[in-house]
Design a protein around this motif. Structure first.
Motif, mmCIF file in Angstrom:
data_model
loop_
_atom_site.group_PDB
_atom_site.id
_atom_site.type_symbol
_atom_site.label_atom_id
_atom_site.label_comp_id
_atom_site.label_asym_id
_atom_site.label_seq_id
_atom_site.Cartn_x
_atom_site.Cartn_y
_atom_site.Cartn_z
ATOM 1 N N THR A 179 0.843 -1.195 0.000
ATOM 2 C CA THR A 179 0.000 0.000 0.000
ATOM 3 C C THR A 179 0.874 1.239 0.000
ATOM 4 O O THR A 179 1.949 1.258 0.600
ATOM 5 C CB THR A 179 -0.898 0.068 1.249
ATOM 6 O OG1 THR A 179 -0.069 0.233 2.412
ATOM 7 C CG2 THR A 179 -1.729 -1.189 1.401
ATOM 8 N N GLY A 180 0.419 2.271 -0.676
ATOM 9 C CA GLY A 180 1.129 3.554 -0.658
ATOM 10 C C GLY A 180 0.948 4.288 -1.968
ATOM 11 O O GLY A 180 1.180 3.714 -3.038
ATOM 12 N N GLU A 182 2.751 6.515 -3.124
ATOM 13 C CA GLU A 182 4.046 6.807 -3.747
ATOM 14 C C GLU A 182 4.563 5.647 -4.594
ATOM 15 O O GLU A 182 5.537 5.788 -5.319
ATOM 16 C CB GLU A 182 5.088 7.144 -2.659
ATOM 17 C CG GLU A 182 5.592 5.978 -1.807
ATOM 18 C CD GLU A 182 4.657 5.584 -0.658
ATOM 19 O OE1 GLU A 182 3.432 5.736 -0.802
ATOM 20 O OE2 GLU A 182 5.162 5.093 0.374
ATOM 21 N N ASP A 222 -3.371 4.529 -1.359
ATOM 22 C CA ASP A 222 -3.804 4.958 -0.022
ATOM 23 C C ASP A 222 -5.243 5.450 -0.115
ATOM 24 O O ASP A 222 -5.521 6.650 -0.153
ATOM 25 C CB ASP A 222 -2.871 6.069 0.503
ATOM 26 C CG ASP A 222 -1.531 5.510 0.951
ATOM 27 O OD1 ASP A 222 -1.493 4.394 1.505
ATOM 28 O OD2 ASP A 222 -0.509 6.189 0.749
ATOM 29 N N GLY A 246 1.525 1.599 5.722
ATOM 30 C CA GLY A 246 0.261 2.146 6.194
ATOM 31 C C GLY A 246 -0.150 1.766 7.606
ATOM 32 O O GLY A 246 -1.312 1.922 7.971
ATOM 33 N N ASP A 253 -2.167 6.656 6.811
ATOM 34 C CA ASP A 253 -1.995 5.239 7.099
ATOM 35 C C ASP A 253 -3.366 4.567 7.196
ATOM 36 O O ASP A 253 -3.850 4.206 8.259
ATOM 37 C CB ASP A 253 -1.163 5.048 8.376
ATOM 38 C CG ASP A 253 0.313 5.352 8.117
ATOM 39 O OD1 ASP A 253 0.735 5.229 6.951
ATOM 40 O OD2 ASP A 253 1.034 5.701 9.066
HETATM 41 MG MG MG Z 1 2.546 4.487 3.379
#
Ligand code: MG
Ligand code: AMP
Length: 397
Positions: A179-180, A182, A222, A246, A253
């Protein structure tokens, strides 16, 4: 912060072995047996020769050289048709059954043949080069106790005994998601602020190496809705789920928010470095490991918690990797901070000892230095250790 033992007990208590099932031997590599395995046949199943040569009556060889009449040739896989009388021999190939009347084998190198006559040049005693029936295993013997990990050799033993199926703990299907916002994984150029997803590949690969079935749940933004859907699918389709990222204290998060809502989670701050944060719990009974996003932390967290819990679910009697004793090649300094430190090291065998060399770059984002190492040195809280001191070491490969 809680001690690692408390975190691990919490995890292990919720990672119980799955119900055993009959497994095809062809699919059983790396699985753990759920019942004692008893030999239902003897191994070898019949007395046979360990050498190419001649089956003889050893009493005929009281003075050598001696000439014997060759009555037949016995190949592996074929039954003898002649029993031996005094003065007779049968030519015989490795693995072939011993003919009646014979009590020893003379290797072909100690003989010479002329037509139907063989000249035996050496004396041998009864039983010479004969592999008796049941030499390796007798019918009724315990082959492996319940709880044995099935290695290549052990699967060979099962095949030798005619097993087609074996009662094992089932191979776990373990989902992995990154997850993220970026993160990218399309191989294209990086936009400002983006990095490439590495954890998913690493975690999926660690799972394969540990004999689990890795299930790729993808790279999730996210976004609460997307995370909830991926977690729900993972919990339905898999025996356990690993998420990365996260679960810290950041504003985005969302894994934390979703897990709080749909799971029964415990959020832990563990007295270790790296991998201090760990979320662990269940969604409808399916264990969920919320690992930190930093690549080194996620690997260390997998090693210390996920691997151990998953191995427990798959029936391993000793799911936690045992540390061995190593010697620090150089001093390893650290500060007193109430935590156990897992230092990335290269472990080498030198003069009968395991010697460890710390790698440079111990930051929890420094995946390349983690990848250069092959072990973790376990440094208890304190000021580190001197060169030549003993340290506990977890050998990772
Ligand atoms: Mg993250
Ligand atoms: P987080 O746990 O989401 O706060 O992430 C901690 C750090 O790990 C950040 O620098 C993230 O960019 C990085 N990170 C998170 N997930 C991954 C991933 N799948 N691959 C590589 N780095 C990651």
């Amino acid at each position: 912060m809680i001690p690692i033992e408390e975190a691990r007990t919490y995890v292990m208590d919720r990672c119980r072995p799955q119900p055993p099932e009959a497994t095809d031997v062809a699919d059983a590599l790396g699985l753990v047996t759920a019942t004692d395995v008893i030999a239902n046949e003897s191994l070898p199943p019949f007395a046979n020769t360990a050498m190419d040569g001649f089956a003889v009556r050893s009493a005929d060889l009281s003075s050598v050289p001696v000439q014997l009449e060759v009555v037949e040739t016995i190949a592996a896989g074929h039954n003898p048709t002649r029993s031996l009388d005094s003065g007779q021999a049968s030519r015989i190939m490795t693995g072939a059954p011993i003919p009646d009347g014979a009590d020893a084998i003379v290797m072909v190198e100690k003989t010479s043949v002329d037509g139907d006559t063989v000249t035996i040049e050496v004396q041998v005693g009864p039983g010479n080069h004969i592999r008796p029936a049941g030499d390796d295993l007798m019918k009724g013997d315990l082959v492996f106790p319940a709880g044995t990990r099935l290695t290549a050799g052990r699967l060979g033993v099962l095949c030798s005994l005619g097993f087609r199926e074996i009662e094992t703990y089932p191979r776990l299907r373990v989902g992995v998601m990154s997850t993220g916002d970026e993160l990218v994984d399309d191989g294209g150029d990086l936009e400002p602020g983006q990095i490439r997803d590495s954890n998913r590949r690493t975690l999926l690969s660690l799972l394969s190496g540990d004999a689990f079935v890795p299930v790729d749940l993808g790279l999730i933004a996210d976004d609460e809705g997307a995370i909830e859907e991926a977690l729900g699918q993972g919990a339905r389709d898999c025996d356990a789920v690993i998420t990365s990222g996260g679960v810290s204290m950041g504003d985005f998060d969302y894994v934390k928010a979703v897990l709080n809502r749909i799971g029964d989670m415990r959020w832990m701050q563990i007295a270790i470095k790296p991998a201090k944060p760990l979320a662990f719990g269940t969604i409808k009974g399916t264990p969920i490991f919320g690992l930190p996003g930093n690549p080194v932390s996620s690997m260390v967290s997998y090693e210390l918690f996920a691997r151990a819990g998953l191995r427990s679910m798959m029936g391993f009697k000793e799911p936690i990797r045992a540390a061995i004793k190593g010697i620090a090649a150089n001093s390893i300094s650290r500060r007193t901070d109430g935590k156990i430190h897992y230092v990335r090291v290269i472990a080498e065998h030198e003069n009968g000892a395991t010697v460890v060399y710390p790698v440079s770059g111990q930051g929890s984002h420094m995946l390349a230095s983690m990848a250069r190492s092959n072990a973790l040195a376990v440094l208890p809280d304190g000021e580190g250790c001197e060169a030549g001191e003993q340290v506990d070491v977890l050998l990772l490969d």
